[in-house]
Design a protein around this motif. Structure first.
Motif, PDB file in Angstrom:
ATOM      1  N   TYR A  81      25.720  -1.807 -44.375  1.00 49.21           N
ATOM      2  CA  TYR A  81      25.008  -3.046 -44.865  1.00 49.21           C
ATOM      3  C   TYR A  81      25.120  -2.938 -46.335  1.00 49.21           C
ATOM      4  CZ  TYR A  81      22.091  -3.417 -40.815  1.00 49.21           C
ATOM      5  OH  TYR A  81      21.530  -3.886 -39.276  1.00 49.21           O
ATOM      6  N   GLY A  82      25.545  -1.941 -46.977  1.00 46.08           N
ATOM      7  CA  GLY A  82      26.059  -2.079 -48.440  1.00 46.08           C
ATOM      8  C   GLY A  82      27.480  -2.463 -48.790  1.00 46.08           C
ATOM      9  N   LEU A  83      28.153  -2.733 -47.724  1.00 45.50           N
ATOM     10  CA  LEU A  83      29.496  -3.313 -48.196  1.00 45.50           C
ATOM     11  C   LEU A  83      29.435  -4.748 -48.555  1.00 45.50           C
ATOM     12  CD1 LEU A  83      31.523  -1.917 -45.003  1.00 45.50           C
ATOM     13  CD2 LEU A  83      31.753  -1.123 -47.397  1.00 45.50           C
ATOM     14  N   ASP A  84      28.878  -5.578 -47.597  1.00 44.03           N
ATOM     15  CA  ASP A  84      28.553  -7.223 -47.923  1.00 44.03           C
ATOM     16  C   ASP A  84      27.549  -7.363 -47.000  1.00 44.03           C
ATOM     17  OD1 ASP A  84      29.897  -7.917 -45.567  1.00 44.03           O
ATOM     18  OD2 ASP A  84      31.931  -7.441 -46.865  1.00 44.03           O
ATOM     19  N   PRO A  85      27.342  -8.678 -47.269  1.00 47.84           N
ATOM     20  CA  PRO A  85      26.184  -9.367 -46.227  1.00 47.84           C
ATOM     21  C   PRO A  85      26.599  -9.479 -44.882  1.00 47.84           C
ATOM     22  CG  PRO A  85      26.572 -10.856 -48.212  1.00 47.84           C
ATOM     23  CD  PRO A  85      27.556  -9.681 -48.334  1.00 47.84           C
ATOM     24  N   TYR A  86      27.987  -9.580 -44.785  1.00 48.11           N
ATOM     25  CA  TYR A  86      28.533  -9.974 -43.317  1.00 48.11           C
ATOM     26  C   TYR A  86      28.676  -8.670 -42.462  1.00 48.11           C
ATOM     27  CZ  TYR A  86      29.050 -13.976 -45.956  1.00 48.11           C
ATOM     28  OH  TYR A  86      28.861 -15.092 -46.897  1.00 48.11           O
ATOM     29  N   SER A  87      28.528  -7.486 -43.119  1.00 49.43           N
ATOM     30  CA  SER A  87      29.012  -6.227 -42.352  1.00 49.43           C
ATOM     31  C   SER A  87      27.762  -5.828 -41.527  1.00 49.43           C
ATOM     32  CB  SER A  87      29.588  -5.249 -43.345  1.00 49.43           C
ATOM     33  OG  SER A  87      30.911  -5.784 -43.989  1.00 49.43           O
ATOM     34  N   THR A  88      28.100  -5.015 -40.643  1.00 50.01           N
ATOM     35  CA  THR A  88      27.009  -4.369 -39.910  1.00 50.01           C
ATOM     36  C   THR A  88      27.489  -2.957 -39.326  1.00 50.01           C
ATOM     37  OG1 THR A  88      24.978  -4.764 -38.576  1.00 50.01           O
ATOM     38  CG2 THR A  88      26.979  -5.629 -37.923  1.00 50.01           C
ATOM     39  N   TYR A  89      26.615  -2.318 -38.822  1.00 48.17           N
ATOM     40  CA  TYR A  89      26.851  -1.012 -38.202  1.00 48.17           C
ATOM     41  C   TYR A  89      26.494  -1.365 -36.465  1.00 48.17           C
ATOM     42  CZ  TYR A  89      26.009   3.446 -35.797  1.00 48.17           C
ATOM     43  OH  TYR A  89      26.398   4.507 -35.183  1.00 48.17           O
ATOM     44  N   LEU A  90      27.545  -1.000 -35.801  1.00 41.00           N
ATOM     45  CA  LEU A  90      27.366  -1.121 -34.286  1.00 41.00           C
ATOM     46  C   LEU A  90      27.508   0.326 -33.640  1.00 41.00           C
ATOM     47  CD1 LEU A  90      29.797  -3.964 -33.473  1.00 41.00           C
ATOM     48  CD2 LEU A  90      27.391  -4.071 -33.933  1.00 41.00           C
ATOM     49  N   PRO A  91      26.355   0.635 -33.195  1.00 45.58           N
ATOM     50  CA  PRO A  91      26.333   1.931 -32.100  1.00 45.58           C
ATOM     51  C   PRO A  91      27.365   2.071 -30.978  1.00 45.58           C
ATOM     52  CG  PRO A  91      24.171   0.933 -31.902  1.00 45.58           C
ATOM     53  CD  PRO A  91      24.898  -0.129 -32.858  1.00 45.58           C
ATOM     54  N   ALA A  92      27.859   2.978 -30.579  1.00 50.03           N
ATOM     55  CA  ALA A  92      28.969   3.260 -29.678  1.00 50.03           C
ATOM     56  C   ALA A  92      28.813   2.037 -28.382  1.00 50.03           C
ATOM     57  CB  ALA A  92      29.123   4.668 -29.271  1.00 50.03           C
ATOM     58  N   ASP A  93      27.529   2.024 -27.824  1.00 46.03           N
ATOM     59  CA  ASP A  93      27.368   1.157 -26.607  1.00 46.03           C
ATOM     60  C   ASP A  93      27.664  -0.403 -27.133  1.00 46.03           C
ATOM     61  OD1 ASP A  93      25.150   1.124 -28.075  1.00 46.03           O
ATOM     62  OD2 ASP A  93      23.939   0.360 -26.255  1.00 46.03           O
ATOM     63  N   GLN A  94      27.128  -0.897 -28.192  1.00 46.58           N
ATOM     64  CA  GLN A  94      27.748  -2.069 -28.581  1.00 46.58           C
ATOM     65  C   GLN A  94      29.115  -2.307 -29.316  1.00 46.58           C
ATOM     66  OE1 GLN A  94      25.044  -2.923 -31.997  1.00 46.58           O
ATOM     67  NE2 GLN A  94      23.290  -3.473 -30.579  1.00 46.58           N
ATOM     68  N   VAL A  95      29.930  -1.274 -29.419  1.00 46.86           N
ATOM     69  CA  VAL A  95      31.352  -1.328 -29.765  1.00 46.86           C
ATOM     70  C   VAL A  95      32.021  -1.439 -28.578  1.00 46.86           C
ATOM     71  CG1 VAL A  95      33.154  -0.068 -30.723  1.00 46.86           C
ATOM     72  CG2 VAL A  95      31.105  -0.064 -32.107  1.00 46.86           C
ATOM     73  N   LYS A  96      31.578  -0.747 -27.522  1.00 41.07           N
ATOM     74  CA  LYS A  96      32.329  -0.967 -26.338  1.00 41.07           C
ATOM     75  C   LYS A  96      31.924  -2.252 -25.611  1.00 41.07           C
ATOM     76  CE  LYS A  96      32.459   0.930 -21.356  1.00 41.07           C
ATOM     77  NZ  LYS A  96      33.252  -0.222 -21.111  1.00 41.07           N
ATOM     78  N   GLN A  97      30.673  -2.940 -25.475  1.00 39.23           N
ATOM     79  CA  GLN A  97      30.491  -4.343 -25.405  1.00 39.23           C
ATOM     80  C   GLN A  97      31.247  -5.377 -26.061  1.00 39.23           C
ATOM     81  OE1 GLN A  97      26.506  -5.197 -25.692  1.00 39.23           O
ATOM     82  NE2 GLN A  97      26.464  -7.281 -24.809  1.00 39.23           N
ATOM     83  N   TYR A  98      31.409  -5.101 -27.259  1.00 37.98           N
ATOM     84  CA  TYR A  98      32.108  -5.896 -28.231  1.00 37.98           C
ATOM     85  C   TYR A  98      33.699  -5.879 -27.854  1.00 37.98           C
ATOM     86  CZ  TYR A  98      34.435  -8.000 -32.323  1.00 37.98           C
ATOM     87  OH  TYR A  98      35.084  -8.835 -33.172  1.00 37.98           O
ATOM     88  N   GLY A  99      34.280  -4.892 -27.858  1.00 34.68           N
ATOM     89  CA  GLY A  99      35.457  -4.625 -27.272  1.00 34.68           C
ATOM     90  C   GLY A  99      35.916  -5.453 -25.780  1.00 34.68           C
ATOM     91  N   ASP A 100      35.015  -5.001 -24.994  1.00 30.89           N
ATOM     92  CA  ASP A 100      34.940  -5.944 -23.635  1.00 30.89           C
ATOM     93  C   ASP A 100      35.175  -7.264 -23.852  1.00 30.89           C
ATOM     94  OD1 ASP A 100      35.030  -3.290 -22.613  1.00 30.89           O
ATOM     95  OD2 ASP A 100      33.144  -3.521 -21.757  1.00 30.89           O
ATOM     96  N   GLU A 101      34.326  -7.896 -24.749  1.00 30.43           N
ATOM     97  CA  GLU A 101      34.399  -9.296 -25.204  1.00 30.43           C
ATOM     98  C   GLU A 101      35.386  -9.871 -25.770  1.00 30.43           C
ATOM     99  OE1 GLU A 101      32.180 -11.782 -24.050  1.00 30.43           O
ATOM    100  OE2 GLU A 101      31.235 -10.219 -22.789  1.00 30.43           O
TER     101      GLU A 101
END
Length: 70
Positions: free
Chosen positions: A19-39
């Motif tokens: 969140y400190g990088l810029d207003p567009y960055s966010t942290y994704l936990p492992a399960d959300q990263v996998k879901q995002y990768g699949d999409e």
């Protein structure tokens, strides 16, 4: 069942860093990263940037080709 406080603290720290990088960055936990990768594999679109973790550092890799849209 009690939550694993070490995991909770680590997730909170990573979320705060992202969140400190810029207003567009966010942290994704492992399960959300996998879901995002699949999409992404289904849609094959993106901005051409990739993040990876090496030791305790977060690295950003950028594509030389620029935007990738099909």
């Amino acid at each position: 069942m009690k939550p694993n406080m070490e995991k909770v603290a680590r997730a909170g720290a990573l979320r705060g860093l992202a969140y400190g990088l810029d207003p567009y960055s966010t942290y994704l936990p492992a399960d959300q990263v996998k879901q995002y990768g699949d999409e992404v594999k289904k849609n094959d679109i993106g901005i051409g940037a990739e993040l990876s973790q090496v030791a305790s550092y977060l690295l950003r890799h950028s594509s030389d080709e620029g935007l990738s849209c099909r």
